[in-house]
Design an enzyme around this catalytic site. Sequence first.
Site, PDB file in Angstrom:
ATOM      1  N   ILE A  13       0.820  -1.222   0.000  1.00 43.37           N
ATOM      2  CA  ILE A  13       0.000   0.000   0.000  1.00 43.37           C
ATOM      3  C   ILE A  13       0.853   1.270   0.000  1.00 43.37           C
ATOM      4  CG2 ILE A  13      -0.308   0.293   2.502  1.00 43.37           C
ATOM      5  CD1 ILE A  13      -3.346   0.724   1.855  1.00 43.37           C
ATOM      6  N   ASN A  47      -2.196   2.370  15.645  1.00 42.87           N
ATOM      7  CA  ASN A  47      -2.590   2.073  17.026  1.00 42.87           C
ATOM      8  C   ASN A  47      -3.062   3.364  17.687  1.00 42.87           C
ATOM      9  OD1 ASN A  47      -0.166   3.397  18.199  1.00 42.87           O
ATOM     10  ND2 ASN A  47       0.880   1.704  17.160  1.00 42.87           N
ATOM     11  N   GLY A  49       4.056  -4.060  11.017  1.00 44.34           N
ATOM     12  CA  GLY A  49       3.072  -4.245   9.958  1.00 44.34           C
ATOM     13  C   GLY A  49       2.965  -3.071   9.012  1.00 44.34           C
ATOM     14  N   ASP A  93       1.657  -0.188   9.436  1.00 47.22           N
ATOM     15  CA  ASP A  93       1.953   1.082  10.116  1.00 47.22           C
ATOM     16  C   ASP A  93       3.446   1.417   9.978  1.00 47.22           C
ATOM     17  OD1 ASP A  93       1.746   3.277  11.747  1.00 47.22           O
ATOM     18  OD2 ASP A  93       1.010   2.213  13.505  1.00 47.22           O
ATOM     19  N   SER A 115      -6.894  -4.618  10.963  1.00 46.55           N
ATOM     20  CA  SER A 115      -7.040  -5.497  12.148  1.00 46.55           C
ATOM     21  C   SER A 115      -6.706  -6.971  11.920  1.00 46.55           C
ATOM     22  CB  SER A 115      -8.463  -5.421  12.754  1.00 46.55           C
ATOM     23  OG  SER A 115      -8.608  -4.261  13.539  1.00 46.55           O
ATOM     24  N   THR A 116      -6.386  -7.379  10.690  1.00 42.00           N
ATOM     25  CA  THR A 116      -6.195  -8.827  10.468  1.00 42.00           C
ATOM     26  C   THR A 116      -4.745  -9.281  10.590  1.00 42.00           C
ATOM     27  OG1 THR A 116      -5.980  -8.670   8.062  1.00 42.00           O
ATOM     28  CG2 THR A 116      -8.207  -8.897   8.943  1.00 42.00           C
ATOM     29  N   GLY A 117      -3.858  -8.352  10.987  1.00 44.60           N
ATOM     30  CA  GLY A 117      -2.462  -8.730  11.216  1.00 44.60           C
ATOM     31  C   GLY A 117      -2.241  -8.930  12.712  1.00 44.60           C
ATOM     32  N   TYR A 148      -3.474  -7.462  15.128  1.00 45.26           N
ATOM     33  CA  TYR A 148      -4.691  -7.336  15.937  1.00 45.26           C
ATOM     34  C   TYR A 148      -5.580  -8.588  15.875  1.00 45.26           C
ATOM     35  CZ  TYR A 148      -3.891  -2.474  17.380  1.00 45.26           C
ATOM     36  OH  TYR A 148      -3.383  -1.330  17.955  1.00 45.26           O
TER      37      TYR A 148
END
Length: 177
Positions: free
Chosen positions: A17, A30, A38, A40, A123-125, A127
Site C-alpha cells: 500500500i 494504534n 506491519g 503502520d 485489524s487482520t495482522g 490485531y
Amino acid sequence: MEVKIADTVIALVKGDITEESTDAIVNAANSRLMGGGGVDGAIHRAGGPKIMEECRKIGGCATGSAVITTGGGLKAKYVIHTVGPIYKDGDHQEPELLESSYRSSLDLALDKGLKSIAFPSISTGAYGYPVEEAAGIAIKTVLEFVSAHKGLALIRFVLFSEADLKTYSQILAKLTK
Ligand code: ADP
C-alpha cells in the site's frame, strides 16, 4: 478484481500500500499513533518523519475513529490513520468497531474532497481479526457507503497476500452478484 457501484469503482489488488498513488492511503494505526510493525511501520518508513510529526501533534485516535495527516514523501497526498479493534472473541464490539474504522476513514476522505482511497486489511495482522469475518465487514461497509454517498471515484483494497486477495475477492463477488 473490480466492480463499479453507482459512480465508484471498487478494486481489489495484491500489493504494497505504500506504493499506491490514490489521493489517500489508510494506515492500520494504534491508538497512540506511535507507529509500530506491519503496515503502520511500512507507511512511516516509506513516508518519512513528517507523518510522525503530524501524528504527534494530533496525539492519538480512539478505536473505530480516524484522523488524517499529509502523506510526507509518499505518492499519496494524505494518510488516513484509523485504529481497528484488537480481536478478542468477537463479542467485544469488534464488528461494530471495525465497521466504524472503515466508515470513519471514508467519511474523512469525502469531507476532504478526495476522489480515491486505498485500504489495507485493517485489524487482520497483529490485531488478530479472522480475515474472512473482517473482509465481510470491510466489503459490506464499503458497498453500503458507496450506495449512500457520491464523490469517491475509486476505492482500492491493497491486500498483502494472495490468500487475502482471494478471500476479499470471493466476498466481493458474493455480495455483488
Ligand atoms: P493490525 O494491527 O490492524 O492487525 P497489521 O499491520 O498488523 O495491522 O496488519 C494488517 C494487514 O496489513 C495484514 O494483512 C498485513 O499483512 C498487511 N500489511 C502489512 N504490510 C503491508 C503493506 N506494506 N501493504 C499492505 N498491507 C500490508
